[in-house]
Design a protein around this motif. Structure first.
Motif, mmCIF file in Angstrom:
data_model
loop_
_atom_site.group_PDB
_atom_site.id
_atom_site.type_symbol
_atom_site.label_atom_id
_atom_site.label_comp_id
_atom_site.label_asym_id
_atom_site.label_seq_id
_atom_site.Cartn_x
_atom_site.Cartn_y
_atom_site.Cartn_z
ATOM 1 N N ASN A 39 31.156 8.854 -25.730
ATOM 2 C CA ASN A 39 30.374 9.146 -24.539
ATOM 3 C C ASN A 39 31.233 9.943 -23.556
ATOM 4 N N ASP A 40 30.798 10.003 -22.295
ATOM 5 C CA ASP A 40 31.553 10.760 -21.291
ATOM 6 C C ASP A 40 32.967 10.227 -21.102
ATOM 7 N N SER A 41 33.100 8.921 -21.016
ATOM 8 C CA SER A 41 34.439 8.357 -20.817
ATOM 9 C C SER A 41 35.312 8.614 -22.043
ATOM 10 N N GLY A 42 34.707 8.642 -23.218
ATOM 11 C CA GLY A 42 35.446 8.992 -24.429
ATOM 12 C C GLY A 42 35.963 10.417 -24.383
ATOM 13 N N SER A 43 35.183 11.319 -23.786
ATOM 14 C CA SER A 43 35.623 12.715 -23.645
ATOM 15 C C SER A 43 36.832 12.810 -22.720
ATOM 16 N N PHE A 44 36.780 12.058 -21.625
ATOM 17 C CA PHE A 44 37.924 12.041 -20.702
ATOM 18 C C PHE A 44 39.163 11.488 -21.408
ATOM 19 N N LEU A 45 38.985 10.417 -22.150
ATOM 20 C CA LEU A 45 40.105 9.807 -22.875
ATOM 21 C C LEU A 45 40.660 10.770 -23.928
ATOM 22 N N LEU A 46 39.790 11.462 -24.632
ATOM 23 C CA LEU A 46 40.222 12.432 -25.641
ATOM 24 C C LEU A 46 41.112 13.504 -25.022
ATOM 25 N N VAL A 47 40.723 14.014 -23.873
ATOM 26 C CA VAL A 47 41.521 15.043 -23.193
ATOM 27 C C VAL A 47 42.868 14.472 -22.753
ATOM 28 N N LEU A 48 42.873 13.282 -22.196
ATOM 29 C CA LEU A 48 44.136 12.668 -21.770
ATOM 30 C C LEU A 48 45.073 12.443 -22.956
ATOM 31 N N PHE A 78 51.031 17.065 -15.316
ATOM 32 C CA PHE A 78 50.276 16.595 -14.160
ATOM 33 C C PHE A 78 49.251 17.650 -13.728
ATOM 34 N N CYS A 79 49.651 18.913 -13.714
ATOM 35 C CA CYS A 79 48.727 19.991 -13.339
ATOM 36 C C CYS A 79 47.596 20.138 -14.356
ATOM 37 N N LYS A 80 47.908 19.983 -15.646
ATOM 38 C CA LYS A 80 46.860 20.045 -16.674
ATOM 39 C C LYS A 80 45.841 18.931 -16.465
ATOM 40 N N ILE A 81 46.325 17.754 -16.143
ATOM 41 C CA ILE A 81 45.419 16.638 -15.892
ATOM 42 C C ILE A 81 44.500 16.964 -14.720
ATOM 43 N N ILE A 82 45.074 17.520 -13.666
ATOM 44 C CA ILE A 82 44.269 17.885 -12.494
ATOM 45 C C ILE A 82 43.211 18.924 -12.874
ATOM 46 N N VAL A 83 43.613 19.962 -13.597
ATOM 47 C CA VAL A 83 42.679 21.034 -13.951
ATOM 48 C C VAL A 83 41.588 20.531 -14.883
ATOM 49 N N TYR A 84 41.968 19.927 -15.996
ATOM 50 C CA TYR A 84 40.977 19.500 -16.985
ATOM 51 C C TYR A 84 40.090 18.367 -16.474
ATOM 52 N N THR A 101 21.672 13.487 -18.171
ATOM 53 C CA THR A 101 22.486 12.396 -18.713
ATOM 54 C C THR A 101 23.110 12.724 -20.065
ATOM 55 N N SER A 102 22.924 13.939 -20.545
ATOM 56 C CA SER A 102 23.431 14.263 -21.884
ATOM 57 C C SER A 102 24.954 14.363 -21.913
ATOM 58 N N GLY A 103 25.559 14.806 -20.825
ATOM 59 C CA GLY A 103 27.009 14.972 -20.802
ATOM 60 C C GLY A 103 27.483 16.135 -21.658
ATOM 61 N N LEU A 104 26.575 17.039 -22.016
ATOM 62 C CA LEU A 104 26.903 18.157 -22.898
ATOM 63 C C LEU A 104 28.012 19.040 -22.322
ATOM 64 N N THR A 105 27.909 19.370 -21.057
ATOM 65 C CA THR A 105 28.905 20.254 -20.442
ATOM 66 C C THR A 105 30.271 19.586 -20.401
ATOM 67 N N VAL A 106 30.292 18.300 -20.120
ATOM 68 C CA VAL A 106 31.554 17.555 -20.103
ATOM 69 C C VAL A 106 32.187 17.595 -21.494
ATOM 70 N N LYS A 107 31.370 17.425 -22.516
ATOM 71 C CA LYS A 107 31.892 17.452 -23.887
ATOM 72 C C LYS A 107 32.392 18.848 -24.261
ATOM 73 N N ILE A 108 31.718 19.878 -23.800
ATOM 74 C CA ILE A 108 32.173 21.246 -24.081
ATOM 75 C C ILE A 108 33.538 21.486 -23.449
ATOM 76 N N ILE A 109 33.696 21.065 -22.200
ATOM 77 C CA ILE A 109 34.997 21.202 -21.536
ATOM 78 C C ILE A 109 36.050 20.384 -22.284
ATOM 79 N N ALA A 110 35.677 19.183 -22.725
ATOM 80 C CA ALA A 110 36.620 18.333 -23.473
ATOM 81 C C ALA A 110 37.036 19.007 -24.775
ATOM 82 N N VAL A 111 36.105 19.643 -25.452
ATOM 83 C CA VAL A 111 36.423 20.342 -26.701
ATOM 84 C C VAL A 111 37.393 21.479 -26.431
ATOM 85 N N ILE A 112 37.143 22.259 -25.400
ATOM 86 C CA ILE A 112 38.035 23.378 -25.072
ATOM 87 C C ILE A 112 39.420 22.870 -24.698
ATOM 88 N N ALA A 113 39.474 21.863 -23.824
ATOM 89 C CA ALA A 113 40.766 21.322 -23.380
ATOM 90 C C ALA A 113 41.536 20.714 -24.549
#
Length: 166
Positions: A39-48, A78-84, A101-113
Motif C-alpha cells: 500500500n502507500d506506507s509500503g511504497s514509503f518503506l520501499l524507498v527508504l 538525508f537530502c534524498k530522503i527529503i526529496v523523495y 485513494t488509489s495511491g497510483l502517483t505515490v507508487k509511480i514516484i516510489a518506482v522511480i526513486a
C-alpha cells in the motif's frame, strides 16, 4: 548551490540514466513489482530501504577506494530522503484532498526513486566486486555510474571492467 539542489540535480540525471538503458528498465520493472505489492506506507518503506541500501553500498565502495566520504554520504542520504519522501508526501496529500485513494502517483514516484537507488547501488557493487555475475552482465550500462562514483573517465571505468574479466 545548496546540498539539496545538488542532490535534486543528481536525481534528475540519474532518472535519465536509469530509463535510457535495458538494465535500468529491468530495475524499474522489479521496483514496480515491489511497489505494487504493498500500500502507500509500503511504497514509503520501499524507498527508504532503497536509499539505505544505496548508502550502505556507497560506504563500502568508498572504503574500498580508500576515500573518506562518510559525512558527504550521510548529507546526501538525508537530502534524498527529503526529496523523495517529500514528493511522495505532497502527492499523497493532494490525492487525499481530491478524494483519490488509489495511491497510483505515490507508487509511480516510489518506482522511480527505488529504480534510481538500485541502479546507483549496482554501480557501487561493481566497484567493490567487479566479477559479480548478475551486475557484471549489465556492466556496460553502468560504466557512467562507475566513472562518476570513482571520479574517472568513462574509458578508465570501461578498462577496469574489462580487466576484471580476467
Amino acid at each position: 548551490m545548496t546540498q539539496l539542489s545538488i542532490v535534486f540535480e543528481r536525481i534528475l540525471d540519474s532518472i535519465q540514466k536509469v530509463f535510457s538503458n535495458l538494465f535500468g528498465w529491468i530495475i524499474a520493472l522489479f521496483s514496480a513489482y515491489l511497489a505494487w505489492l504493498g500500500n502507500d506506507s509500503g511504497s514509503f518503506l520501499l524507498v527508504l530501504i532503497a536509499i539505505v541500501w544505496d548508502m550502505a553500498w556507497g560506504i563500502a565502495s568508498a572504503v574500498k577506494r580508500h576515500d573518506f566520504v562518510l559525512s558527504y554520504l550521510l548529507r546526501e542520504t538525508f537530502c534524498k530522503i527529503i526529496v523523495y519522501i517529500g514528493a511522495m508526501s505532497i502527492v499523497l496529500l493532494a490525492e487525499r484532498m481530491l478524494g483519490l485513494t488509489s495511491g497510483l502517483t505515490v507508487k509511480i514516484i516510489a518506482v522511480i526513486a527505488t529504480s534510481v537507488e538500485l541502479f546507483s547501488s549496482a554501480g557501487n557493487i561493481l566497484i567493490i566486486k567487479p566479477d559479480f555475475v548478475f551486475v557484471r552482465f549489465f556492466g556496460k550500462y553502468l560504466v557512467g555510474e562507475i566513472a562518476d562514483k570513482m571520479k574517472i573517465s568513462h574509458d578508465e571505468a570501461r578498462q577496469i571492467l574489462e580487466n576484471s574479466k580476467h
